[in-house]
Motif scaffolding. Sequence first.
Motif, mmCIF file in Angstrom:
data_model
loop_
_atom_site.group_PDB
_atom_site.id
_atom_site.type_symbol
_atom_site.label_atom_id
_atom_site.label_comp_id
_atom_site.label_asym_id
_atom_site.label_seq_id
_atom_site.Cartn_x
_atom_site.Cartn_y
_atom_site.Cartn_z
ATOM 1 N N VAL A 16 27.738 44.486 41.233
ATOM 2 C CA VAL A 16 29.119 44.615 42.077
ATOM 3 C C VAL A 16 30.451 44.070 41.412
ATOM 4 C CG1 VAL A 16 30.464 43.838 44.147
ATOM 5 C CG2 VAL A 16 27.953 44.284 44.377
ATOM 6 N N GLY A 17 30.172 43.133 40.365
ATOM 7 C CA GLY A 17 31.214 42.568 39.369
ATOM 8 C C GLY A 17 31.676 43.695 38.428
ATOM 9 N N ARG A 18 30.825 44.579 38.180
ATOM 10 C CA ARG A 18 30.982 45.673 37.055
ATOM 11 C C ARG A 18 31.600 46.976 37.698
ATOM 12 N NH1 ARG A 18 25.724 47.050 34.981
ATOM 13 N NH2 ARG A 18 26.828 48.048 33.326
ATOM 14 N N MET A 19 31.684 46.838 38.928
ATOM 15 C CA MET A 19 32.099 48.304 39.748
ATOM 16 C C MET A 19 33.528 48.395 39.362
ATOM 17 S SD MET A 19 29.949 49.970 41.662
ATOM 18 C CE MET A 19 28.315 49.923 42.111
ATOM 19 N N PRO A 20 34.163 49.717 39.486
ATOM 20 C CA PRO A 20 35.453 49.853 39.396
ATOM 21 C C PRO A 20 36.350 48.889 40.401
ATOM 22 C CG PRO A 20 34.334 51.828 39.724
ATOM 23 C CD PRO A 20 33.347 50.826 40.001
ATOM 24 N N LYS A 21 37.514 48.329 40.080
ATOM 25 C CA LYS A 21 38.238 47.492 40.669
ATOM 26 C C LYS A 21 39.317 47.960 41.312
ATOM 27 C CE LYS A 21 35.671 44.438 38.580
ATOM 28 N NZ LYS A 21 35.034 45.220 37.528
ATOM 29 N N SER A 22 39.432 49.418 41.347
ATOM 30 C CA SER A 22 40.568 50.188 42.170
ATOM 31 C C SER A 22 40.528 50.077 43.751
ATOM 32 C CB SER A 22 40.563 51.548 41.844
ATOM 33 O OG SER A 22 39.061 52.061 42.056
ATOM 34 N N ILE B 89 34.609 46.789 47.262
ATOM 35 C CA ILE B 89 34.100 45.431 46.824
ATOM 36 C C ILE B 89 33.729 44.393 47.751
ATOM 37 C CG2 ILE B 89 34.511 43.264 44.962
ATOM 38 C CD1 ILE B 89 34.132 46.086 43.740
ATOM 39 N N LYS B 90 34.550 44.297 48.732
ATOM 40 C CA LYS B 90 34.406 43.297 49.776
ATOM 41 C C LYS B 90 33.150 43.988 50.433
ATOM 42 C CE LYS B 90 39.089 41.573 50.715
ATOM 43 N NZ LYS B 90 40.094 41.661 51.761
ATOM 44 N N ASP B 91 33.140 45.076 50.879
ATOM 45 C CA ASP B 91 31.910 45.518 51.640
ATOM 46 C C ASP B 91 30.526 45.537 50.932
ATOM 47 O OD1 ASP B 91 33.782 46.455 53.595
ATOM 48 O OD2 ASP B 91 33.945 48.538 52.899
ATOM 49 N N MET B 92 30.558 45.744 49.524
ATOM 50 C CA MET B 92 29.429 45.535 48.893
ATOM 51 C C MET B 92 28.977 43.852 48.784
ATOM 52 S SD MET B 92 30.152 47.859 45.514
ATOM 53 C CE MET B 92 30.215 49.613 45.540
ATOM 54 N N ILE B 93 29.933 42.956 48.454
ATOM 55 C CA ILE B 93 29.800 41.707 48.528
ATOM 56 C C ILE B 93 29.244 41.235 49.887
ATOM 57 C CG2 ILE B 93 30.884 39.384 48.561
ATOM 58 C CD1 ILE B 93 30.297 40.608 45.750
ATOM 59 N N LEU B 94 29.771 41.796 51.236
ATOM 60 C CA LEU B 94 29.301 41.106 52.432
ATOM 61 C C LEU B 94 27.840 41.715 52.846
ATOM 62 C CD1 LEU B 94 29.874 40.229 55.266
ATOM 63 C CD2 LEU B 94 30.712 42.666 55.959
ATOM 64 N N GLN B 95 27.370 42.791 52.274
ATOM 65 C CA GLN B 95 26.091 43.336 52.460
ATOM 66 C C GLN B 95 25.177 42.541 51.822
ATOM 67 O OE1 GLN B 95 24.125 44.764 49.831
ATOM 68 N NE2 GLN B 95 22.302 44.649 51.235
ATOM 69 N N GLN B 96 25.409 41.959 50.572
ATOM 70 C CA GLN B 96 24.698 41.143 49.819
ATOM 71 C C GLN B 96 24.657 39.695 50.162
ATOM 72 O OE1 GLN B 96 22.466 42.448 48.033
ATOM 73 N NE2 GLN B 96 21.720 40.327 47.524
ATOM 74 N N VAL B 97 25.894 39.173 50.786
ATOM 75 C CA VAL B 97 25.893 37.622 51.126
ATOM 76 C C VAL B 97 25.015 37.573 52.519
ATOM 77 C CG1 VAL B 97 27.457 36.236 52.612
ATOM 78 C CG2 VAL B 97 28.336 37.419 50.479
ATOM 79 N N GLU B 98 24.829 38.766 53.158
ATOM 80 C CA GLU B 98 23.843 38.482 54.184
ATOM 81 C C GLU B 98 22.097 38.416 53.958
ATOM 82 O OE1 GLU B 98 24.811 41.492 57.208
ATOM 83 O OE2 GLU B 98 26.820 40.725 57.503
ATOM 84 N N LEU C 132 32.058 55.074 46.975
ATOM 85 C CA LEU C 132 31.986 54.813 45.657
ATOM 86 C C LEU C 132 32.264 56.277 44.854
ATOM 87 C CD1 LEU C 132 31.815 53.141 42.898
ATOM 88 C CD2 LEU C 132 29.444 53.533 43.005
ATOM 89 N N ILE C 133 31.599 57.174 45.536
ATOM 90 C CA ILE C 133 31.654 58.716 44.899
ATOM 91 C C ILE C 133 32.974 59.057 45.282
ATOM 92 C CG2 ILE C 133 30.776 61.129 45.311
ATOM 93 C CD1 ILE C 133 28.084 59.778 46.008
#
Length: 241
Positions: free
Chosen positions: A69-75, A80-89, A194-195
């Motif tokens: 997630v940290g290597r994903m596009p920062k645009s 990024i929040k959605d990806m982090i939220l899924q993994q936090v759980e 992402l796509i």
Amino acid sequence: MSEPVIGGVAAELESRLAGLIRRVEASEIYRVLTNPETDPALVTGILKHVYLSIAFYQPHVTEATFTAVGRMPKSSEQLIKDMILQQVEEVEHADMALRDYARLGGDPRDVQTPMPPACMAVAAMCRMLGEHADPACYLGFMYIFEALTPVMAARVQAVMDRKGYRPEAREFIDLHATEDIRHTDMIVKAIEDLIAIRPGAGDHVLHGFECFAQVYPVPVWNEALTRARVEQDHHAPAEAV
């Protein structure tokens, strides 16, 4: 390979998941678990060692995912929040699995022993995909985790009900039978978003799926079956001579 359209990636993932489920259904561990004649003690032992396997590899999956997630596009901050939220759980799930392992008589310190080879392969694959391959690959392996688990968890629940499985050791299975349906939706939405940002990401998602399907779940689950059988043989009373 031509780039699938957004809807095409979701459909392709569903198709490949169906193929993976067929491979699971053909595996030895699935046949043993679903056989009405299987000793209930062996069923308990298998699930006990599946829990230990999860405790072995899950922390590495979590770390690899956060790296990806940290290597994903920062645009897109929201993506990024959605990806982090899924993994936090997901972060507590290794401890949850270890709790169920202990409830079935396992020693929690067993997770400090050398990681079994199939679990090592899962950890290594996730780290390779998350840390070194295109970061979109992580969505492919995470899709397998999230989409396969509720299907298998529901079937395992039925086995538990038939075999008189200890209800206090169902925390992990009962949670994942429902929670991962929502998580699958979160992963599919993240893939679609992402796509939209990176039109070439879909191929990498599918590549991550194919790589991970080589090491999970059948090798890990069959390895748990082997450990359960060895443990059962070790504790079986000696035959009279």
